[in-house]
Write a protein that holds these residues in place. Structure first.
Motif, PDB file in Angstrom:
ATOM      1  N   VAL A  34       0.799  -1.229   0.000  1.00  0.00           N
ATOM      2  CA  VAL A  34       0.000   0.000   0.000  1.00  0.00           C
ATOM      3  C   VAL A  34       0.831   1.279   0.000  1.00  0.00           C
ATOM      4  O   VAL A  34       0.274   2.375  -0.126  1.00  0.00           O
ATOM      5  N   ASN A 146       9.951  -0.560   9.243  1.00  0.00           N
ATOM      6  CA  ASN A 146       9.760   0.782   8.705  1.00  0.00           C
ATOM      7  C   ASN A 146      10.385   1.722   9.726  1.00  0.00           C
ATOM      8  O   ASN A 146      11.380   2.351   9.452  1.00  0.00           O
ATOM      9  N   MET A 171      -4.638   2.447  12.302  1.00  0.00           N
ATOM     10  CA  MET A 171      -4.750   1.196  11.547  1.00  0.00           C
ATOM     11  C   MET A 171      -5.751   0.314  12.289  1.00  0.00           C
ATOM     12  O   MET A 171      -6.166   0.645  13.404  1.00  0.00           O
ATOM     13  N   ASN A 213       6.549   7.267   5.918  1.00  0.00           N
ATOM     14  CA  ASN A 213       5.170   7.328   5.416  1.00  0.00           C
ATOM     15  C   ASN A 213       4.623   8.762   5.437  1.00  0.00           C
ATOM     16  O   ASN A 213       3.894   9.172   4.529  1.00  0.00           O
TER      17      ASN A 213
HETATM   18  C1  SIN Z   1       2.127   0.801   5.654  1.00  0.00           C
HETATM   19  O1  SIN Z   1       3.204   1.322   5.994  1.00  0.00           O
HETATM   20  O2  SIN Z   1       2.040  -0.254   5.044  1.00  0.00           O
HETATM   21  C2  SIN Z   1       0.849   1.527   5.976  1.00  0.00           C
HETATM   22  C3  SIN Z   1       0.822   2.036   7.347  1.00  0.00           C
HETATM   23  C4  SIN Z   1      -0.524   2.629   7.722  1.00  0.00           C
HETATM   24  O3  SIN Z   1      -1.580   2.071   7.388  1.00  0.00           O
HETATM   25  O4  SIN Z   1      -0.517   3.668   8.384  1.00  0.00           O
END
Ligand code: SIN
Length: 331
Positions: A34, A146, A171, A213
């Motif tokens: 995503v 991440n 989330m 992100n």
């Molecule tokens: C992701 O890093 O895959 C998405 C993280 C999120 O939904 O905030």
């Protein structure tokens, strides 16, 4: 004569099946995620594709679908169980339907930093968690970093009271919901693909995420403040379906795993650098002010949020939480 005919028949059969193997279409791995390509996960997935091309030419191909192009994070695991996608790397906060144990990664202020997270993931307990969804048909093939999460909002957040009454996108994790309720805020579960618009239209006040992100999805352009809270971790599990994994010939499976391990090591190297670089890009953009909180202010957040651990202790398992606490200590 009869023997000759039989031998010729056998040889023809063997030749035909060899030709069939040589001409068989390569096994296709659709890898859906995503985030953007210029993120640790985006880069890891592309590296994995290259390594599979190199190690298994003509036998396996990988097609990477970034930015929720194929499936959003609310659908990808169901699609995997149906065989519509073979690999994904959802955030560890998105497996609630399949196991409660992975919610350990959402407990606020549990891990001191990403090195502690790494030690926990590499421990016997962390490795066991990769198999925690096997009965639901999903297998974890590895963890990917991440980074640590920061809080962003349309107003400055310095102490827990500043979050009171504000709506935060989270989330799909009950621990994350409890974390925001612990500071009297309102959690709103939404897919990643909707976050920018929700922030831009002010349907929500804030969200929590990593520097990479926040930068790659431009959240910093629609959030005036980012508090450097490092209050939790956002990492991933690369998963596949058990039926797909078991269907691979064992030598192919071993090569795919080795390509993935290499790609993950590469992605983790990028994650470490990107957290710093993307934070700096956000500072340089001057679109969002970065708030550094004092030790005393941080302690107020810890005190408010830490009771969440106890509420989820039974569901997650105390031995897992204890193992995570031990991982904070460098031996
Ligand atoms: C992701 O890093 O895959 C998405 C993280 C999120 O939904 O905030």
């Amino acid at each position: 004569m009869l023997l000759n005919k039989t031998l010729i028949g056998l040889a023809t059969g063997i030749m035909c099946s060899l030709t069939f193997v040589a001409n068989a279409a390569p096994i296709e791995i659709k890898f859906s995620h995503v985030v953007a390509e210029n993120t640790p996960k985006g880069q890891m997935a592309l590296k994995f594709k290259d390594l599979v091309d190199e190690k298994l030419p003509g036998k396996v191909t990988v097609k990477v679908f970034p930015n929720s192009q194929l499936f959003g994070d609310n659908k990808v695991l169901e699609a995997m169980q149906l065989g519509d996608v073979q690999m994904a790397a959802p955030s560890l906060s998105k497996f609630k339907k399949y196991t409660k144990k992975l919610q350990i990664f959402d407990l606020p202020f549990l891990f001191t930093d990403i090195d502690s997270v790494e030690r926990f993931q590499k421990s016997a307990v962390g490795i066991r968690l990769l198999r925690s969804m096997e009965r639901k048909g999903l297998i974890g093939l590895g963890y990917l970093h991440n980074g640590m999460k920061q809080l962003s909002a349309s107003a400055p957040l310095k102490v827990p009271n500043d979050a009171k009454g504000k709506k935060f996108r989270i989330m799909s994790s009950d621990v994350l919901a409890a974390q925001f309720m612990a500071v009297d805020a309102m959690p709103v579960k939404k897919p990643f693909s909707e976050v920018f618009t929700l922030l831009q239209t002010k349907a929500i006040d804030g969200q929590e995420n990593t520097w990479s992100n926040i930068y790659s999805k431009k959240f910093f352009e629609v959030q005036d403040y980012i508090t450097e809270s490092n209050h939790g971790v956002l990492d991933y599990m690369v998963v596949t379906s058990k039926s797909f994994w078991d269907s691979l010939p064992s030598d192919v499976r071993a090569e795919v795993q080795s390509a993935l391990d290499e790609a993950i090591a590469y992605g983790n190297g990028i994650a470490a650098k990107k957290a710093e670089q993307d934070k700096q890009q956000i500072i340089d953009s001057k679109r969002s002010s970065i708030i550094t909180i004092s030790t005393e202010q941080r302690q107020l957040w810890v005190t408010a949020m830490k009771p969440v651990w106890k509420r989820f202790e039974r569901k997650i398992g105390k031995e897992y939480i204890d193992a995570a606490i031990s991982a904070n200590q460098v031996n």
